[in-house]
Write an enzyme that holds these catalytic residues in place. Structure first.
Site, mmCIF file in Angstrom:
data_model
loop_
_atom_site.group_PDB
_atom_site.id
_atom_site.type_symbol
_atom_site.label_atom_id
_atom_site.label_comp_id
_atom_site.label_asym_id
_atom_site.label_seq_id
_atom_site.Cartn_x
_atom_site.Cartn_y
_atom_site.Cartn_z
ATOM 1 N N LYS A 1 63.217 50.788 -20.212
ATOM 2 C CA LYS A 1 64.694 50.916 -20.234
ATOM 3 C C LYS A 1 65.172 51.079 -21.675
ATOM 4 O O LYS A 1 65.991 51.962 -21.969
ATOM 5 C CB LYS A 1 65.322 49.673 -19.634
ATOM 6 C CG LYS A 1 66.811 49.526 -19.871
ATOM 7 C CD LYS A 1 67.417 48.302 -19.214
ATOM 8 C CE LYS A 1 67.299 47.077 -20.040
ATOM 9 N NZ LYS A 1 68.295 46.940 -21.137
ATOM 10 N N ASN A 2 64.643 50.225 -22.559
ATOM 11 C CA ASN A 2 65.189 50.177 -23.922
ATOM 12 C C ASN A 2 64.677 51.276 -24.830
ATOM 13 O O ASN A 2 65.122 51.398 -25.970
ATOM 14 C CB ASN A 2 64.939 48.799 -24.529
ATOM 15 C CG ASN A 2 65.777 47.735 -23.822
ATOM 16 O OD1 ASN A 2 66.723 48.051 -23.099
ATOM 17 N ND2 ASN A 2 65.390 46.476 -23.983
ATOM 18 N N CYS B 1 77.875 39.943 -23.959
ATOM 19 C CA CYS B 1 77.379 39.578 -22.638
ATOM 20 C C CYS B 1 76.956 38.106 -22.708
ATOM 21 O O CYS B 1 76.970 37.487 -23.754
ATOM 22 C CB CYS B 1 76.219 40.469 -22.214
ATOM 23 S SG CYS B 1 74.950 40.610 -23.437
ATOM 24 N N ARG C 1 77.108 39.920 -29.557
ATOM 25 C CA ARG C 1 76.286 41.091 -29.882
ATOM 26 C C ARG C 1 76.965 41.873 -31.003
ATOM 27 O O ARG C 1 77.539 42.904 -30.784
ATOM 28 C CB ARG C 1 76.099 41.970 -28.645
ATOM 29 C CG ARG C 1 75.611 41.272 -27.396
ATOM 30 C CD ARG C 1 74.198 40.750 -27.492
ATOM 31 N NE ARG C 1 73.200 41.785 -27.558
ATOM 32 C CZ ARG C 1 72.646 42.375 -26.482
ATOM 33 N NH1 ARG C 1 73.077 42.056 -25.289
ATOM 34 N NH2 ARG C 1 71.699 43.292 -26.608
ATOM 35 N N ASP D 1 63.182 38.909 -24.541
ATOM 36 C CA ASP D 1 63.476 39.389 -23.184
ATOM 37 C C ASP D 1 62.523 38.822 -22.140
ATOM 38 O O ASP D 1 62.722 39.052 -20.942
ATOM 39 C CB ASP D 1 63.425 40.926 -23.140
ATOM 40 C CG ASP D 1 64.567 41.533 -23.934
ATOM 41 O OD1 ASP D 1 64.533 42.747 -24.185
ATOM 42 O OD2 ASP D 1 65.475 40.777 -24.335
ATOM 43 N N ARG E 1 69.900 46.426 -13.284
ATOM 44 C CA ARG E 1 70.126 47.022 -14.613
ATOM 45 C C ARG E 1 68.792 47.331 -15.288
ATOM 46 O O ARG E 1 68.691 48.280 -16.057
ATOM 47 C CB ARG E 1 70.940 46.072 -15.499
ATOM 48 C CG ARG E 1 72.373 45.883 -15.077
ATOM 49 C CD ARG E 1 73.171 45.224 -16.174
ATOM 50 N NE ARG E 1 73.009 45.943 -17.438
ATOM 51 C CZ ARG E 1 73.394 45.442 -18.608
ATOM 52 N NH1 ARG E 1 73.932 44.245 -18.689
ATOM 53 N NH2 ARG E 1 73.231 46.145 -19.723
HETATM 54 C C1 EPZ Z 1 67.896 45.243 -28.070
HETATM 55 O O1 EPZ Z 1 69.215 44.791 -28.144
HETATM 56 C C2 EPZ Z 1 67.559 45.243 -26.586
HETATM 57 N N1 EPZ Z 1 68.490 46.095 -25.887
HETATM 58 C C3 EPZ Z 1 67.657 43.813 -26.032
HETATM 59 O O2 EPZ Z 1 67.219 43.855 -24.674
HETATM 60 C C4 EPZ Z 1 66.714 42.919 -26.816
HETATM 61 O O3 EPZ Z 1 66.861 41.587 -26.368
HETATM 62 C C5 EPZ Z 1 67.049 42.997 -28.315
HETATM 63 O O4 EPZ Z 1 66.994 44.369 -28.755
HETATM 64 C C6 EPZ Z 1 66.078 42.186 -29.151
HETATM 65 O O5 EPZ Z 1 64.785 42.620 -28.926
HETATM 66 C C7 EPZ Z 1 68.372 47.434 -26.000
HETATM 67 O O6 EPZ Z 1 67.508 47.934 -26.691
HETATM 68 C C8 EPZ Z 1 69.354 48.260 -25.234
HETATM 69 P P1 EPZ Z 1 69.607 43.524 -31.741
HETATM 70 P P2 EPZ Z 1 70.044 44.971 -29.513
HETATM 71 O O7 EPZ Z 1 70.629 44.395 -32.375
HETATM 72 O O8 EPZ Z 1 69.506 46.113 -30.281
HETATM 73 C C9 EPZ Z 1 71.736 40.289 -34.425
HETATM 74 C C10 EPZ Z 1 67.404 43.554 -22.352
HETATM 75 O O9 EPZ Z 1 67.420 42.546 -21.621
HETATM 76 N N2 EPZ Z 1 72.524 41.433 -34.900
HETATM 77 O O10 EPZ Z 1 68.177 43.738 -32.044
HETATM 78 O O11 EPZ Z 1 71.476 44.963 -29.236
HETATM 79 C C11 EPZ Z 1 72.071 39.954 -32.988
HETATM 80 O O12 EPZ Z 1 73.158 39.054 -32.924
HETATM 81 C C12 EPZ Z 1 68.192 43.554 -23.644
HETATM 82 O O13 EPZ Z 1 66.769 44.598 -22.106
HETATM 83 C C13 EPZ Z 1 73.452 41.242 -35.914
HETATM 84 O O14 EPZ Z 1 73.624 40.144 -36.411
HETATM 85 O O15 EPZ Z 1 69.671 43.636 -30.231
HETATM 86 C C14 EPZ Z 1 70.786 39.331 -32.499
HETATM 87 O O16 EPZ Z 1 70.757 37.959 -32.876
HETATM 88 C C15 EPZ Z 1 68.896 42.220 -23.887
HETATM 89 N N3 EPZ Z 1 74.183 42.305 -36.359
HETATM 90 C C16 EPZ Z 1 69.704 40.066 -33.274
HETATM 91 O O17 EPZ Z 1 70.366 40.661 -34.399
HETATM 92 C C17 EPZ Z 1 74.000 43.573 -35.832
HETATM 93 O O18 EPZ Z 1 74.690 44.518 -36.299
HETATM 94 C C18 EPZ Z 1 69.024 41.134 -32.471
HETATM 95 O O19 EPZ Z 1 70.003 42.003 -32.017
HETATM 96 C C19 EPZ Z 1 73.050 43.745 -34.800
HETATM 97 C C20 EPZ Z 1 72.311 42.672 -34.361
#
Ligand code: EPZ
Length: 419
Positions: free
Chosen positions: A22-23, A116, A121, A308, A400
């Site tokens: 998915k991701n 969410c 996020r 995840d 999803r």
């Molecule tokens: C991706 O989300 C995945 N989703 C998530 O999977 C996954 O849990 C996550 O990466 C971590 O591996 C998709 O790829 C669509 P992040 P993403 O930006 O990219 C902080 C699922 O169940 N952060 O890597 O949105 C944030 O708060 C989903 O399939 C900032 O601080 O996650 C978090 O603590 C859930 N500022 C950490 O980084 C930013 O600008 C990781 O977030 C961006 C992120």
């Protein structure tokens, strides 16, 4: 109201095939905006998030057609740069449209992406990367208005206090493709989905070096062309089925995942005595036997323990002997499922960003409510090993990220059905 009924107590035995990631595929669909030629993507899973992304692309004027069950043909002859608000709240991955639209049109008007239940996020790192490349990004009420008409190559550091950002890395790569010159992205996410995404862009003619490392070099100013590409397997779906085999004391083989993608999770499982192996052609074999023990884990960016699979691991640990501590290093409040498992008799104490799980615990069926995608999977796993009936309400969350999960589980012996 979608409800799933599970009658627990059956050992799962047999073979299951996981779908495409998915991701990895969601950002690839968005990145198809980067060329006006036709792209074909194979191994696209039939998920509600994929339906949502396709709907957004069509709203932007992109032609998207399915070829068979798991292939999609995308042709962005032209593209609007205004993303409708209704979608951004539905799905986090829609944030990738920011980079795709900047990379394609040089401008974008994108609603603030929704949060969410797994936690806030933010996208501050995304915005930092866009601005570093010269993209003027201002917030107007609930929208970001972005002007990338004068992009320039830059050296960018993307990691934040919680490490790297997956979608942030993906977004900045797409914007850098539009910026003439060589951009360097330090602190890039190294999740397999990011590497696969870079593979897709390379198939479109992009020049990206350092793929798989935290320092990427992107050569901008190159026009991209159409391509045909196959998405990697979904490691989170595979890890969920590994837990299903273990929590029911079954023997399961899982196909469809490239070797190595699940290693960080398999390392954690072996620490609790699980007999799980992946052979050279990717087949994962789960052999149950003996009492699982406990292990303390901390989730983190790849190659750390995958966040995840944290909820699924916790459900499994209710059946292990001893007390485990699970620290959530990515989304501190990602324990919404714990109270639901408590209704089944699970002994889980959540304190701030960690949960302490005591086992083994004889779970009993209950009426549960799903809150998000991965928590729903944890509730399913608990229902599979509980005595009696379990009903999971709001089961639509599962759709999803899992294609036909109930059917795949039934095929290996589970008594589970969406009612
Ligand atoms: C991706 O989300 C995945 N989703 C998530 O999977 C996954 O849990 C996550 O990466 C971590 O591996 C998709 O790829 C669509 P992040 P993403 O930006 O990219 C902080 C699922 O169940 N952060 O890597 O949105 C944030 O708060 C989903 O399939 C900032 O601080 O996650 C978090 O603590 C859930 N500022 C950490 O980084 C930013 O600008 C990781 O977030 C961006 C992120």
């Amino acid at each position: 109201m979608e409800i799933t009924r599970i009658v627990g107590g059956r050992r799962l035995c047999g073979d299951v095939v996981v779908g495409g990631s998915k991701n990895a595929c969601l950002p690839m669909l968005a990145a198809s905006l980067l060329t006006c030629e036709e792209c074909v993507i194979h191994n696209v899973p039939a998920l509600s998030d994929v339906v949502t992304m396709i709907a957004i692309l069509r709203e932007l004027g992109v032609s998207v057609n399915r070829i068979g069950e798991h292939s999609v043909k995308i042709h962005a002859r032209n593209a609007s740069f205004v993303v409708p608000e209704i979608y951004m709240q539905k799905m986090r991955a829609s944030v990738c449209l920011m980079g795709a639209l900047i990379g394609r049109t040089g401008k974008a008007i994108v609603p603030i992406p929704g949060g969410c239940v797994i936690g806030c996020r933010p996208i501050d790192l995304h915005i930092k990367g866009f601005r570093a490349l010269g993209c003027r990004t201002v917030r107007r009420r609930d929208f970001f208005v972005m002007d990338g008409s004068r992009l320039h190559a830059e050296k960018i550091t993307l990691s934040g206090e919680r490490g790297s950002t997956v979608t942030g890395t993906i977004n900045v790569i797409m914007a850098a493709i539009k910026a003439p010159g060589e951009s360097v992205i330090e602190g890039a996410a190294v999740e397999p989905e990011v590497s696969d995404f870079c593979g897709y862009l390379s198939a479109m003619g992009a020049k990206i070096s350092g793929v798989g490392t935290s320092t990427l070099k992107v050569t901008g100013g190159i026009a991209l062309h159409g391509c045909e590409y196959t998405v990697i397997g979904d490691r989170i779906e595979a890890g969920t089925f590994v837990c299903a085999g273990l929590i029911t004391g079954g023997d399961v083989r899982i196909f469809g995942l490239e070797r190595g993608l699940l290693d960080p999770f398999l390392v954690g499982l072996r620490r609790i005595g699980a007999r799980v192996s992946q052979d050279d052609d990717g087949k994962i074999t789960v052999q149950s036997g003996g009492q699982l023990s406990y292990a303390d884990i901390v989730t983190g960016p790849h190659p750390g323990f995958p966040t995840d699979l944290q909820a699924q691991f916790c459900a499994l640990q209710t059946q292990s002997c001893g007390e485990s501590t699970i620290v959530e290093g990515v989304y501190p409040s990602r324990f919404m499922y714990a109270a639901e498992l408590g209704k089944m008799g699970a002994a889980i104490r959540v304190e701030n960003a960690s949960a302490r799980v005591s086992g083994p615990c004889a779970l009993r069926g209950a009426c549960l409510r799903a809150t998000d995608l991965r928590s729903s999977a944890a509730l399913y796993l608990a229902g599979l090993c509980a005595s009696g009936e379990t009903f999971v309400y709001d089961a639509h969350h599962i759709d999803r990220g899992y294609e036909n999960l109930e059917m795949k589980l039934r095929a290996i012996g589970a008594n589970i059905r969406r009612v």
